[in-house]
Design a protein around this motif. Structure first.
Motif, mmCIF file in Angstrom:
data_model
loop_
_atom_site.group_PDB
_atom_site.id
_atom_site.type_symbol
_atom_site.label_atom_id
_atom_site.label_comp_id
_atom_site.label_asym_id
_atom_site.label_seq_id
_atom_site.Cartn_x
_atom_site.Cartn_y
_atom_site.Cartn_z
ATOM 1 N N LEU A 251 0.706 -1.188 0.102
ATOM 2 C CA LEU A 251 -0.482 -0.057 0.556
ATOM 3 C C LEU A 251 0.884 1.066 0.340
ATOM 4 O O LEU A 251 2.196 1.415 0.678
ATOM 5 C CB LEU A 251 -1.198 0.184 0.631
ATOM 6 C CG LEU A 251 -1.151 1.207 1.295
ATOM 7 C CD1 LEU A 251 -3.096 1.283 0.390
ATOM 8 C CD2 LEU A 251 -2.383 0.884 2.675
ATOM 9 N N ASN A 252 0.735 2.358 -0.613
ATOM 10 C CA ASN A 252 1.252 3.849 -1.049
ATOM 11 C C ASN A 252 1.089 4.635 -1.610
ATOM 12 O O ASN A 252 -0.563 4.319 -2.476
ATOM 13 C CB ASN A 252 2.316 3.185 -1.685
ATOM 14 C CG ASN A 252 2.260 2.702 -3.231
ATOM 15 O OD1 ASN A 252 1.758 3.050 -3.859
ATOM 16 N ND2 ASN A 252 2.544 1.626 -3.481
ATOM 17 N N GLY A 253 1.217 5.926 -1.553
ATOM 18 C CA GLY A 253 0.601 6.978 -2.639
ATOM 19 C C GLY A 253 -0.017 8.172 -1.955
ATOM 20 O O GLY A 253 1.585 8.019 -1.301
ATOM 21 N N TYR B 278 -0.946 11.992 -0.137
ATOM 22 C CA TYR B 278 -2.330 13.569 0.046
ATOM 23 C C TYR B 278 -1.361 14.415 0.199
ATOM 24 O O TYR B 278 0.200 14.553 0.337
ATOM 25 C CB TYR B 278 -3.457 12.545 0.992
ATOM 26 C CG TYR B 278 -2.919 13.231 2.460
ATOM 27 C CD1 TYR B 278 -2.352 14.272 2.703
ATOM 28 C CD2 TYR B 278 -1.714 11.835 2.963
ATOM 29 C CE1 TYR B 278 -1.529 14.707 4.476
ATOM 30 C CE2 TYR B 278 -1.274 11.408 4.272
ATOM 31 C CZ TYR B 278 -1.064 13.175 5.060
ATOM 32 O OH TYR B 278 -0.364 13.478 6.589
ATOM 33 N N PHE C 226 -3.892 6.929 -4.203
ATOM 34 C CA PHE C 226 -3.424 4.861 -3.289
ATOM 35 C C PHE C 226 -3.097 4.582 -4.607
ATOM 36 O O PHE C 226 -3.901 4.276 -5.933
ATOM 37 C CB PHE C 226 -4.209 4.894 -2.145
ATOM 38 C CG PHE C 226 -5.854 4.226 -2.811
ATOM 39 C CD1 PHE C 226 -5.262 2.639 -2.750
ATOM 40 C CD2 PHE C 226 -6.390 5.214 -2.813
ATOM 41 C CE1 PHE C 226 -6.647 2.035 -3.395
ATOM 42 C CE2 PHE C 226 -7.769 4.869 -3.673
ATOM 43 C CZ PHE C 226 -7.617 3.001 -4.104
ATOM 44 N N ASN C 227 -2.674 2.948 -4.117
ATOM 45 C CA ASN C 227 -2.135 1.940 -4.779
ATOM 46 C C ASN C 227 -1.819 0.886 -4.029
ATOM 47 O O ASN C 227 -1.117 0.919 -3.284
ATOM 48 C CB ASN C 227 -0.453 2.142 -5.933
ATOM 49 C CG ASN C 227 -0.835 1.691 -7.213
ATOM 50 O OD1 ASN C 227 -1.662 1.910 -8.436
ATOM 51 N ND2 ASN C 227 -0.544 0.253 -7.532
ATOM 52 N N TYR C 228 -2.491 -0.686 -4.136
ATOM 53 C CA TYR C 228 -2.383 -1.427 -2.866
ATOM 54 C C TYR C 228 -2.455 -2.782 -4.286
ATOM 55 O O TYR C 228 -2.518 -3.076 -5.937
ATOM 56 C CB TYR C 228 -3.624 -1.770 -2.454
ATOM 57 C CG TYR C 228 -3.013 -3.364 -1.626
ATOM 58 C CD1 TYR C 228 -2.917 -3.286 -1.049
ATOM 59 C CD2 TYR C 228 -3.969 -4.158 -2.530
ATOM 60 C CE1 TYR C 228 -2.839 -4.433 0.100
ATOM 61 C CE2 TYR C 228 -3.641 -5.337 -1.244
ATOM 62 C CZ TYR C 228 -2.830 -5.427 -0.507
ATOM 63 O OH TYR C 228 -2.850 -6.903 0.190
ATOM 64 N N TYR D 176 -6.465 0.065 -6.931
ATOM 65 C CA TYR D 176 -5.862 1.572 -7.148
ATOM 66 C C TYR D 176 -6.903 3.395 -7.428
ATOM 67 O O TYR D 176 -7.938 2.361 -8.088
ATOM 68 C CB TYR D 176 -4.522 1.975 -8.539
ATOM 69 C CG TYR D 176 -5.507 1.647 -10.016
ATOM 70 C CD1 TYR D 176 -6.286 2.992 -10.848
ATOM 71 C CD2 TYR D 176 -5.751 0.625 -10.483
ATOM 72 C CE1 TYR D 176 -6.840 2.919 -11.429
ATOM 73 C CE2 TYR D 176 -6.333 0.005 -12.024
ATOM 74 C CZ TYR D 176 -7.072 1.837 -12.318
ATOM 75 O OH TYR D 176 -7.208 0.975 -13.498
ATOM 76 N N ASN E 149 -8.495 7.707 -6.817
ATOM 77 C CA ASN E 149 -7.904 8.804 -5.931
ATOM 78 C C ASN E 149 -8.518 9.638 -5.853
ATOM 79 O O ASN E 149 -10.054 9.253 -6.463
ATOM 80 C CB ASN E 149 -6.384 9.204 -6.952
ATOM 81 C CG ASN E 149 -7.356 10.026 -8.214
ATOM 82 O OD1 ASN E 149 -7.376 9.077 -9.755
ATOM 83 N ND2 ASN E 149 -7.890 10.629 -8.736
ATOM 84 N N GLY F 155 3.266 5.141 2.422
ATOM 85 C CA GLY F 155 3.648 3.696 1.658
ATOM 86 C C GLY F 155 4.741 3.301 1.968
ATOM 87 O O GLY F 155 5.509 3.466 1.304
#
Length: 812
Positions: free
Chosen positions: A238-240, A242, A260-262, A270, A272, A789
């Motif tokens: 998990l990353n992203g 804000y 975000f992207n998992y 993914y 937004n 993430g």
């Protein structure tokens, strides 16, 4: 459709008989530390110079992988798998003598190993020139922080954004197709401009200006494509990020968003969301003079607008790998764009420079666009180099655009005469289905064939009503009210070849056939427009590498610009008491032939392009002036033909290790040929635009960016636009954790970048039209960004959708 099917079958049969050779093949395998086979590992081929991604794939059931058709250069291969550390091969080089390279076995370990010998380059230049497109890396820009997609385009090389007429042009040509992540936006052109003004730059990865689209793309648009690519992180887990933006220009503004992207195993999820709020104060003025008998009639007007825009954008998607060869994906996106305006307007009519009548108008407007898009796609790889792709899209738009006008009339001594109340309503739902298939295969060793078909089905209604307040009741004006219906089907089939003639010469040739069936009518009158026509659109590219640092490219393409639906529909839109816009059912499609040659010397790019377009469609042109009522009627018109000649220069420089700059210069010659009031009109103009980006890297992770642009006088149809300029400044600070970033930006510091001024002289005795409108987009912004993430690199699926090349042909 039988013609399309026959064309696709014949093209595929003929092209399968072609034979060829191949560029180099790179292969190897992936194993665990205990020498066990590791399947489904993500394997990437990257350039060693900047770590940019060349190709990516997943290891098969035996842990093996291979990359075909790889050109001369220096590379490295990396592999990742969830729960294991990333590994790299040493750097290796492909020369003309090497056809196959075995990079051996990559062993992935569960232990935590620090890699000191490889550094992934995270910084890309602001502008990158490819063989068929200019890439603008928005994510790297400091001055664009807190801005919008439209702000970025206004500063992009060769792009002209006219907010007054809601138009976008590339190298002077207005036939632009706008895509989001490869998906076409089917909404009206003016709504496209509003949508781009509501997309925060914080969620944008890059923008691609595709000036020479291949046969895979629709033939629509004489200028090419603008593809806005939103952030989609290629990392495992998990990353992203804000962001939050606050600022002030003429009034308050703000924005916020998250992406975000998992990625885990076979699944990639993914999405937004972003919100924009802008408050504008906009001022404009107009002047029209004409001769009526022995008198000179002059209308002067002004507008003071208080406008607010609130935009919500969201999308969520998923890709799932069924097996080593098959991937399915789904995507849902939408937005809600609400624009409100309260305007105080005035107009004065003078006869021989003596005031005759004064009109005061209070105008309240709502323009509310809603959108929903769904996509499903399927991709299957039969074996290396053979890929089948199927894609289906459903797109829905709805526009609700009510207006109210209160007009008060006064005589020459300002005595009140009478009051006129008017209201208009326009409700426009649009439904579009798009189906497409693509198949790619290698034919022998040197030729790759790509073939496919596409069908788009559009349904559009436009309910326009105008009512006048008479004797305490609203009475419909039947001459300005109507319910319009449009059905349009476009079928297409294409085939293209990419041929590696030798180690230095690459050629690509393609042919596309499109068949259009279009019908426009009302509930009272059918077949106002009823057309069926087919056209062939060839494309051709050749690239010659003369040395390691020198290459030349040449391209040719044939394009079409179809009339927008509202340009065709003969209803009348009320702008103010003296300005109307009306449709033109006689509009014909425009056909353009475009040539381009470019020369690349290291990082410097020089290009020359020429376009000849017949039946050019120009919007918001003066159709006629009613000399009795002094009303100006605007409409879209077919000009006889137009010619464009453009020279472009991309000049990057590294002054020191802490100071770099990117300079872009476009020089245009344009000739306009048309007929007005039965007289031939020919206009010629040289114009140019320049922009520069200066970047300064300072100690303690502080950087400064200064951007400037200048556009000389140019033409919009027969109207001459005055020059504009803009200066932006940005400062960025990255904190020690590398996850938190603060950006301060000052945009359009002189409040001049969107101050539009124009003059039009028509071949009617004594007729002059002038106007100006300043959108007042000066702004000072503070943006905070936080990245969260895992940052373990993992292959992301590169794909587009079948809606990637549809034209924005509905316009208010």
């Amino acid at each position: 459709m039988k013609k399309l099917v026959r064309f696709a079958i014949i093209s595929t049969f003929l092209l399968r008989t072609t034979d060829s050779n191949s560029q180099s093949v790179i292969y190897g395998s992936v194993q665990q530390s205990n020498d066990k086979i590791l399947q489904f590992a993500n394997v990437l081929l990257m350039k060693s110079t900047d770590s940019s991604l060349v190709k990516g794939m997943i290891s098969d059931a035996s842990g093996k992988y291979s990359f075909d058709n790889i050109g001369i250069g220096k590379y490295l291969v990396t592999a990742t798998f969830t729960g294991m550390d990333q590994v790299f091969t040493p750097v290796f080089e492909i020369t003309s003598n090497k056809k196959e390279i075995n990079v051996g076995i990559l062993h992935l370990k569960n232990t935590d190993v620090q890699l000191n010998n490889v550094t992934l380059a995270a910084k890309k230049p602001m502008f990158e020139q490819k063989i068929d497109r200019m890439v603008i890396n928005v994510k790297n820009s400091i001055t664009d922080a807190g801005g919008t997609a439209l702000d970025v385009l206004e500063k992009s090389p060769g792009v002209t954004v006219n907010r007054q007429n809601n138009s976008i042009a590339i190298n002077g040509k207005s036939g632009v197709v706008v895509m989001m992540n490869g998906k076409i936006s089917y909404m009206p052109v003016d709504a496209i401009v509003q949508m781009l003004a509501g997309i925060n730059a914080g969620n944008i990865e890059k923008i691609e200006l595709i000036t020479t689209p291949p046969s895979k793309y629709d033939a629509a648009g004489n200028a090419g494509y603008i593809n806005i690519v939103l952030i989609n992180n290629p990392y495992a887990g998990l990353n992203g990020s804000y962001f939050l933006t606050a600022g002030y220009g003429n009034r308050e503004l703000g924005a916020g968003g998250i992406n975000f992207n998992y990625r885990n195993g076979k699944i990639n999820l993914y999405g937004n969301y972003a919100f924009n709020y802008d408050h504008y104060i906009q001022k404009g003025a107009g002047f029209m003079q004409l001769t009526k008998g022995a008198n000179i009639i002059a209308n002067t007007s002004f507008t003071d607008r208080n406008a607010k825009r609130q935009v919500h954008n969201a999308r969520i998607g998923v890709d799932y790998q069924l097996d080593t060869a098959t991937v399915i994906g789904a995507l849902i996106s939408g937005y809600n764009n609400r624009w409100t305006m309260a305007a105080d307007n005035g107009a004065t009519v003078r006869i021989n420079n003596v005031v005759d009548t004064t009109i005061s108008t209070v105008n309240n407007e709502l323009n509310h666009w809603q959108n929903l898009m769904t996509n499903f796609n399927f991709q299957h790889t039969f074996k290396t180099g053979k890929i089948f792709y199927f894609d289906v899209n459903y797109i829905y738009y709805k526009d609700n655009n009510p207006n109210t006008y209160t007009n008060a009339y006064y005589n020459k001594v300002q005595d009140f005469l009478y009051r006129d109340d008017l209201k208009s309503e326009k409700i426009t739902p649009i439904n579009v289905w798009v189906f497409s298939t693509d198949y790619t295969t290698a034919l022998g060793k040197k030729v790759t064939m790509e073939t496919g078909s596409k069908l788009s089905l559009s349904r559009f209604t436009n309910d326009v009503s105008v009512d006048n307040f008479r004797q305490n009741t609203w009475i419909s004006d039947s001459t300005l009210s109507a319910f319009y219906l449009l059905k349009e089907n476009i079928g297409a089939a294409y085939t293209s070849f990419t041929m590696n003639i030798n180690s230095k010469t690459t050629m690509k040739a393609g042919l596309r056939y499109e068949y259009t069936s279009s019908n426009l009518g009302t509930t009272q009158k059918a077949n106002i427009v009823n057309r069926k026509y087919g056209e062939l659109f060839p494309t051709f590219y050749v690239s010659q590498k003369m040395s390691e640092n020198k290459s030349m490219n040449f391209s040719y393409s044939r394009r079409i610009t179809r009339p927008t639906f509202n340009d065709l529909a003969p209803f009348t839109i009320f702008f103010d008491p003296k300005t109307f816009f009306t449709g033109n059912a006689a509009l014909q499609p425009a056909i353009a032939n475009a040539f381009q040659a470019s020369y690349l010397l290291k990082d410097y790019i020089f290009s020359l392009s020429y376009t000849h377009e017949k039946n050019t469609i120009e919007s918001f042109q003066t159709e006629r002036i009613d000399t009795i009522s002094n009303i100006l009627y605007l409409s879209a018109k077919n000009f006889t033909y137009e010619q464009y000649l453009t020279a472009s220069f991309s000049l990057p420089f590294t002054i020191t290790k802490w100071w770099t700059m990117q300079n872009n210069v476009n020089i245009d010659w344009r000739q306009v040929n048309t007929i007005y009031n039965k007289e031939a009109v020919q206009l010629q103009i040289f114009d140019y635009n320049m922009n520069t980006t200066q970047r300064f890297t300072l100690p303690k992770d502080i950087s400064i960016e200064l951007t400037g642009l200048y556009s000389s006088a140019s033409y919009f149809g027969t109207a001459k636009l005055e020059s504009i300029y803009q200066l932006d400044l940005g400062i960025q600070k990255k904190f020690s954790n590398k996850k938190d970033i603060i950006r301060i930006a000052a945009n359009d510091m002189f409040n001049s970048g969107t101050n539009y001024r124009f003059t039009e002289n028509l071949p009617i005795k004594g007729t002059i039209i002038r106007g100006s409108l300043n959108f007042g987009l000066v702004a000072y912004k503070l943006t905070y960004t936080h990245n969260f993430g895992n940052k373990a690199l993992k292959d992301k699926r590169a794909r587009s959708t079948g809606a990637e090349a549809e034209l924005n042909r509905v316009r208010n």
